[in-house]
Structures are given as structure tokens and as C-alpha cells.
Enzyme design. Sequence first.
Site, short mmCIF file in Angstrom:
data_model
loop_
_atom_site.label_atom_id
_atom_site.label_comp_id
_atom_site.label_asym_id
_atom_site.label_seq_id
_atom_site.Cartn_x
_atom_site.Cartn_y
_atom_site.Cartn_z
N ASP A 154 0.85 -1.19 0.00
CA ASP A 154 0.00 0.00 0.00
C ASP A 154 0.89 1.25 0.00
O ASP A 154 1.90 1.30 0.70
CB ASP A 154 -0.92 0.00 1.23
CG ASP A 154 -2.05 0.99 1.10
OD1 ASP A 154 -3.21 0.55 1.00
OD2 ASP A 154 -1.78 2.21 1.10
N ILE A 155 0.49 2.25 -0.78
CA ILE A 155 1.29 3.47 -0.92
C ILE A 155 1.25 4.32 0.36
O ILE A 155 2.13 5.16 0.58
CB ILE A 155 0.79 4.28 -2.14
CG1 ILE A 155 1.87 5.15 -2.71
CG2 ILE A 155 -0.46 5.06 -1.84
CD1 ILE A 155 1.52 5.76 -4.06
N ASN B 89 -12.80 -3.27 2.73
CA ASN B 89 -13.72 -2.15 2.88
C ASN B 89 -14.66 -2.14 1.67
O ASN B 89 -14.20 -2.22 0.53
CB ASN B 89 -12.94 -0.83 2.94
CG ASN B 89 -12.03 -0.75 4.16
OD1 ASN B 89 -12.38 -1.27 5.22
ND2 ASN B 89 -10.88 -0.13 4.01
N VAL C 279 -10.85 3.26 -3.30
CA VAL C 279 -10.48 2.79 -4.64
C VAL C 279 -11.49 1.71 -5.03
O VAL C 279 -11.62 0.70 -4.33
CB VAL C 279 -9.05 2.22 -4.68
CG1 VAL C 279 -8.75 1.65 -6.07
CG2 VAL C 279 -8.03 3.29 -4.32
N HIS D 10 -10.28 -4.94 -3.44
CA HIS D 10 -8.96 -5.24 -2.89
C HIS D 10 -9.11 -5.71 -1.46
O HIS D 10 -9.99 -5.27 -0.72
CB HIS D 10 -8.03 -4.03 -2.95
CG HIS D 10 -8.63 -2.79 -2.37
ND1 HIS D 10 -9.52 -2.00 -3.08
CD2 HIS D 10 -8.48 -2.20 -1.17
CE1 HIS D 10 -9.89 -0.98 -2.33
NE2 HIS D 10 -9.29 -1.08 -1.16
N HIS E 21 -7.09 -5.86 2.08
CA HIS E 21 -5.95 -5.32 2.84
C HIS E 21 -5.39 -6.44 3.72
O HIS E 21 -6.15 -7.11 4.43
CB HIS E 21 -6.39 -4.20 3.78
CG HIS E 21 -6.92 -2.97 3.12
ND1 HIS E 21 -6.16 -1.83 2.95
CD2 HIS E 21 -8.13 -2.67 2.60
CE1 HIS E 21 -6.89 -0.89 2.37
NE2 HIS E 21 -8.10 -1.37 2.15
#
Length: 118
Positions: free
Chosen positions: A34-35, A91, A100, A104, A106
Site C-alpha cells: 500500500d502506498i 472495505n 479505490v 482489494h 488489505h
Amino acid sequence: MSGYELDCVFCHIATGDHPAEILYQDDQVVAFKDINPQAPWHILIIPREHMDSLNDAAAQDEAVLRHMLRVASKVANQVGIAEEGYRVVINTGPRAGQSVFHLHLHLLGGRPLRWPPG
Ligand code: 5GP
Ligand code: ZN
């Protein structure tokens, strides 16, 4: 919705058109850092095929959803957090913090994680 979305950053990461620190990939999924990490280890696992969210997952997506969980445990092992513990989170929708809109998972670890999450 399934396939490839031109304006989706995670679709671009999946095709290699947007840079990411990739930790694992195969024909179905990509796992990358993750950024904006919320823990010492914060990894995102995405299906290569675009889906806006878990709400869009259909019967034909069951194999990739199952695979995402298996890859989470594999990557947790790979980075050395499997024994101490980690958390997986999806999420779904703006109220749950989804920002986003490419599905995805996490994978968070490397520090104690409180419960319940905020
Ligand atoms: P969400 O809030 O939708 O559950 O999670 C989206 C996550 O994607 C956030 O944790 C955010 O930091 C991460 N993210 C957003 N854009 C990028 C990007 O371009 N590259 C990477 N590696 N992570 C991103
Ligand atoms: Zn996408």
C-alpha cells in the site's frame, strides 16, 4: 462489472502500467505494498479482473475470492507475520472507507491491531 477499466489505478498496476512494489503475482491476483501504509506491513491483494467492490462479486468470481484469501496467508508467511498474527480487511462502499473502486483485500500486520476497528 468485470474486465479492465481505463481510469482504474489498480487495473493499471495489474497490467504493469502503473508502478507498485509487487510482492506476489499469478494469473489471477496481484499483491503489492500500500502506498500509504497503516501498519509496518500493509499489502493489497487484488484480482486482475476489475470488480468495483465485493458487492459486484458474482457466482463466477468465487474461485478468485477464495484464491485472494489463500494468497493473503501465503504472503503473510512470505513477509514473516504469519505466526504473530495479521488481519485481512475488505472495505466495501464509501461508508466503510472504500476509496479505490477496484476490489482489494488489505493485509495488515507487524504491530498489535486493536478491535473493534474504527
Ligand atoms: P480503501 O480505502 O479503498 O479500502 O483502500 C485503498 C487503498 O489503496 C488505500 O490504503 C490507499 O493508500 C491505497 N492506494 C491508493 N492508490 C494507490 C496507488 O496508486 N498505489 C498503491 N500501492 N496503493 C494505493
Ligand atoms: Zn480496476
